[in-house]
Design an enzyme around this catalytic site. Structure first.
Site, PDB file in Angstrom:
ATOM      1  N   SER A 148     -41.713-129.763  67.856  1.00 45.26           N
ATOM      2  CA  SER A 148     -42.671-130.384  68.761  1.00 45.26           C
ATOM      3  C   SER A 148     -43.890-130.873  68.001  1.00 45.26           C
ATOM      4  O   SER A 148     -44.294-130.267  66.997  1.00 45.26           O
ATOM      5  CB  SER A 148     -43.124-129.392  69.834  1.00 45.26           C
ATOM      6  OG  SER A 148     -44.160-129.930  70.623  1.00 45.26           O
ATOM      7  N   TYR A 161     -46.502-121.681  72.593  1.00 38.46           N
ATOM      8  CA  TYR A 161     -45.402-122.622  72.407  1.00 38.46           C
ATOM      9  C   TYR A 161     -45.466-123.243  71.014  1.00 38.46           C
ATOM     10  O   TYR A 161     -44.446-123.342  70.313  1.00 38.46           O
ATOM     11  CB  TYR A 161     -45.486-123.712  73.481  1.00 38.46           C
ATOM     12  CG  TYR A 161     -44.390-124.749  73.416  1.00 38.46           C
ATOM     13  CD1 TYR A 161     -43.089-124.449  73.806  1.00 38.46           C
ATOM     14  CD2 TYR A 161     -44.663-126.041  72.977  1.00 38.46           C
ATOM     15  CE1 TYR A 161     -42.090-125.412  73.759  1.00 38.46           C
ATOM     16  CE2 TYR A 161     -43.672-127.005  72.925  1.00 38.46           C
ATOM     17  CZ  TYR A 161     -42.391-126.688  73.312  1.00 38.46           C
ATOM     18  OH  TYR A 161     -41.409-127.639  73.258  1.00 38.46           O
TER      19      TYR A 161
END
Length: 254
Positions: A148, A161
């Protein structure tokens, strides 16, 4: 002949979004695709149906990553499906896509239980999947990890995350070195804000500011991330390993 004819692939979390688009892309290039899902069996069957409608081959396997016994369940289904369709248990391509997201709370509000859950799915499971898959992946195989862009920028509400996806990038780096003697490439893809079909991305108050992050002033489409993952699975990408490919639409340009 398509680029992946005769190849087999596993895409975790491929019942929707980037995972579904990646499964479709690999199938279009000729791969037999194992469509993994955690909870939504019907959505996984829809992915399989979409692949078969286009003349491709796929089968679903369920396992709720991050829970006890999930890795054994995943590989039992994977190996059974491969035997049924090919007569052997060779896995040429592994795409670690499945991930759990954080609720968007302030860092002070994150619980130990949430931390454990996110890391169990996003970091521990991919490591264990790669470890287990190495007995099935032949020399010259491909491992693609979906990371990500939040590993490159500061978004405090996404700290857990981002930490878990940072672990994915480290998995990529170290396994790339470890598996190079076997000509197995290991790479990460870093998506930016991508319209994965979730309800949040359909609301203007979320969609508009997220669209502004990209140099193109729009959200990414799952197919645009999938195209990068599929490329990394092909022979054309044989000289790329240990890399983290920016697939953010220029969101990290500053």
């Amino acid at each position: 002949m398509t680029k992946l004819s005769g190849k087999t692939a596993l895409v975790t979390g491929s019942s929707r979004g980037i995972g579904r688009a990646t499964a479709l892309g690999l199938a279009r290039e000729g791969a037999l695709v194992t469509v993994h899902y955690g909870r939504d069996e019907q959505a996984a069957k829809e992915t399989v149906a979409l692949i078969e409608q286009e003349g491709g081959r796929a089968f679903p396997v369920g396992a709720q990553l991050g829970t006890p016994g999930a890795i054994d369940q995943l590989f039992a289904g994977l190996e059974a499906g491969l035997r049924e369709h090919t007569g052997q248990t060779v896995l040429d391509i592994l795409v670690n896509n499945a991930a759990a997201t954080t609720p968007g709370d302030a860092p002070e509000e994150v619980t130990a239980e949430q931390l454990d859950e996110i890391f169990a799915v996003n970091a521990k499971a991919p490591f264990l999947i790669v470890q287990r898959a190495l007995g099935l992946i032949p020399d010259g195989g491909r491992i693609v990890n979906i990371s990500s862009a939040v590993t490159r920028i500061a978004i405090p509400t996404q700290v857990v995350y981002a930490m878990s996806k940072g672990a994915i990038d480290q998995l990529t780096l170290h396994f790339a070195r470890h598996l190079a003697p076997r000509q197995i490439t290991v790479n990460s893809v870093l998506p930016g804000a991508t319209d994965n079909g979730s309800a949040a991305f359909q609301t203007p108050e979320v969609r508009e500011p997220m669209s502004q992050l990209s140099a193109f002033k729009r959200l990414g489409e799952p197919e645009e991330i999938a195209n990068v993952a599929v490329f990394l699975a092909t022979e054309q990408a044989r000289w790329i390993t240990g890399a983290s490919l920016d697939a953010t639409g220029g969101s990290l340009l500053g």
